[in-house]
Design an enzyme around this catalytic site. Structure first.
Site, PDB file in Angstrom:
ATOM      1  N   TYR A 142      38.972  -1.449  11.820  1.00 37.75           N
ATOM      2  CA  TYR A 142      38.355  -0.551  10.828  1.00 37.75           C
ATOM      3  C   TYR A 142      39.412   0.304  10.117  1.00 37.75           C
ATOM      4  O   TYR A 142      39.398   0.439   8.890  1.00 37.75           O
ATOM      5  CB  TYR A 142      37.349   0.316  11.580  1.00 37.75           C
ATOM      6  CG  TYR A 142      36.506   1.267  10.775  1.00 37.75           C
ATOM      7  CD1 TYR A 142      35.433   0.820  10.010  1.00 37.75           C
ATOM      8  CD2 TYR A 142      36.745   2.641  10.816  1.00 37.75           C
ATOM      9  CE1 TYR A 142      34.634   1.706   9.309  1.00 37.75           C
ATOM     10  CE2 TYR A 142      35.952   3.533  10.132  1.00 37.75           C
ATOM     11  CZ  TYR A 142      34.892   3.066   9.378  1.00 37.75           C
ATOM     12  OH  TYR A 142      34.098   3.955   8.692  1.00 37.75           O
TER      13      TYR A 142
ATOM     14  N   LYS B  31      40.207   0.383   6.111  1.00 41.99           N
ATOM     15  CA  LYS B  31      39.925   1.624   5.389  1.00 41.99           C
ATOM     16  C   LYS B  31      41.178   2.131   4.665  1.00 41.99           C
ATOM     17  O   LYS B  31      41.079   2.672   3.566  1.00 41.99           O
ATOM     18  CB  LYS B  31      39.363   2.684   6.337  1.00 41.99           C
ATOM     19  CG  LYS B  31      37.916   2.406   6.771  1.00 41.99           C
ATOM     20  CD  LYS B  31      36.974   2.222   5.591  1.00 41.99           C
ATOM     21  CE  LYS B  31      35.508   2.393   5.925  1.00 41.99           C
ATOM     22  NZ  LYS B  31      34.638   2.072   4.771  1.00 41.99           N
TER      23      LYS B  31
END
Ligand SMILES: NC(=O)c1ccc[n+]([C@@H]2O[C@H](COP(=O)([O-])OP(=O)(O)OC[C@H]3O[C@@H](n4cnc5c(N)ncnc54)[C@H](O)[C@@H]3O)[C@@H](O)[C@H]2O)c1
Length: 308
Positions: free
Chosen positions: A164, A168
């Site tokens: 993640y 991001k």
């Protein structure tokens, strides 16, 4: 108080608008005149399954309140299909909010290829795909507002979120380059790192905090970034609970290896300067800002060599 910001005549695509933050973005924009494509795959936070109910419910809520909205159920990596929904229904696309997201949190040593690939597909490919599909239309109409979604996990790193965090922060890189490429066509591209209570944060936040950190605190910031009045581009904002702040790079003045000594010991000798942010730090904003210390040191070396 300034005039009410409206979005009449504007078409907004909000990915992952069936729940949480995305839903509040769609409702707010629609309540102020935007025609909204409510995209949602309707799967789990873990990226499994699909259902049309989430998007349908939000479309219904918008219509009940007198607004205009159309549902789209495609997964975000099919950005072309989602933008087609907007073009077919409303003939243009002015605002894209790349909000859809899932989590596959697990410590890196236990992370599977699937954990990595799914997060890559939804966050990185999804954001790319919607930007790419809307880009030509925005260039032609010389207008666009894109809001991408990063996360504190990407900005700072977070245990259990290697997949993640990587995506991001990748989304921030994409944002900064698209902001440059879109500048001449009045396409503004910004990025947010929000904090809000949602089904996504339900597993890590106590009930009280979940309720207090309402997504409705984040929505007006996204709406402001989506408005033609917003002139900023390439920015990353951290926000939540009514607090909003821009973030930028800070670079230490740095250490310079002495001419003629590029040994690891010489590096150790300047390490305090390398890590010192107190003495004349800089705030580079472009790749051009990035080069001067390198080139300056080359000059210093040349001068030292000429004196030999
Ligand atoms: N809530 C927070 O504190 C927080 C913090 C940092 C970043 N974010 C980011 O904000 C965004 C929204 O998160 P949220 O907290 O509202 O989560 P959420 O789970 O409530 O909403 C995400 C929505 O995205 C949809 N979605 C998931 N995969 C999709 C796909 N492939 N195609 C289309 N739709 C898909 C889901 O069905 C869901 O409705 C995410 O990108 C998340 O990473 C949230």
């Amino acid at each position: 108080m300034s005039d009410k910001l409206r979005y009449d005549g504007k078409v907004a695509v909000v990915s992952g608008a069936g729940n949480g933050l995305g839903k509040t973005y769609a409702l707010l924009l629609a309540s102020r005149g935007a025609k909204v494509v409510v995209n949602d795959l309707g799967g789990s936070t873990h990226g499994e399954g699909a259902d049309t109910k989430a998007a349908d419910a939000v479309v219904e809520e918008i219509k009940k309140a007198g607004g205009e909205a159309t549902a789209n159920y495609d997964s975000v990596e099919h950005g072309d299909k989602i933008i087609k929904t907007a073009l077919d229904a409303y003939g243009r696309v002015d605002i894209v909010i790349n909000n859809a997201g899932i989590l596959r949190d697990v410590a890196f040593h236990k992370m599977t290829q699937k954990d990595w690939d799914l997060i890559y597909t939804v966050h990185m490919v999804g954001t790319y795909s919607l930007c790419k599909a809307a880009w030509e239309t925005m260039r032609k109409q010389k207008y666009g507002r894109i809001i991408n979604v990063a996360s504190a996990a990407g900005l700072y790193g977070n245990f259990g979120q290697a997949n993640y965090s990587a995506m991001k922060l990748g989304i921030l890189g994409l944002t900064k380059t698209l902001a440059r490429e879109g500048a001449s066509k009045n396409i503004k591209v910004n990025c947010i790192a929000p904090l809000a209570g949602s089904r996504m944060t339900a597993t890590v936040m106590p009930e009280e905090m979940l309720e207090a950190l309402r997504p409705e605190f984040v929505a007006p910031v996204v709406a402001y970034l989506a408005h033609e009045q917003c002139e900023d581009s390439g920015q990353i904002l951290e926000l939540g609970a009514g607090w909003i702040a821009a973030l930028r790079w800070q670079r230490a003045k740095g250490g310079f290896l002495p001419f003629g000594d590029s040994s690891p010991e010489a590096v150790a000798g300047v390490w305090d300067a390398v890590m010192n942010f107190d003495d004349e730090p800089e705030y580079p904003e472009t790749t051009q800002d990035s080069f001067p210390p390198v080139m300056g040191n080359l000059e210093r070396y040349k001068e030292a060599a000429s004196k030999l």
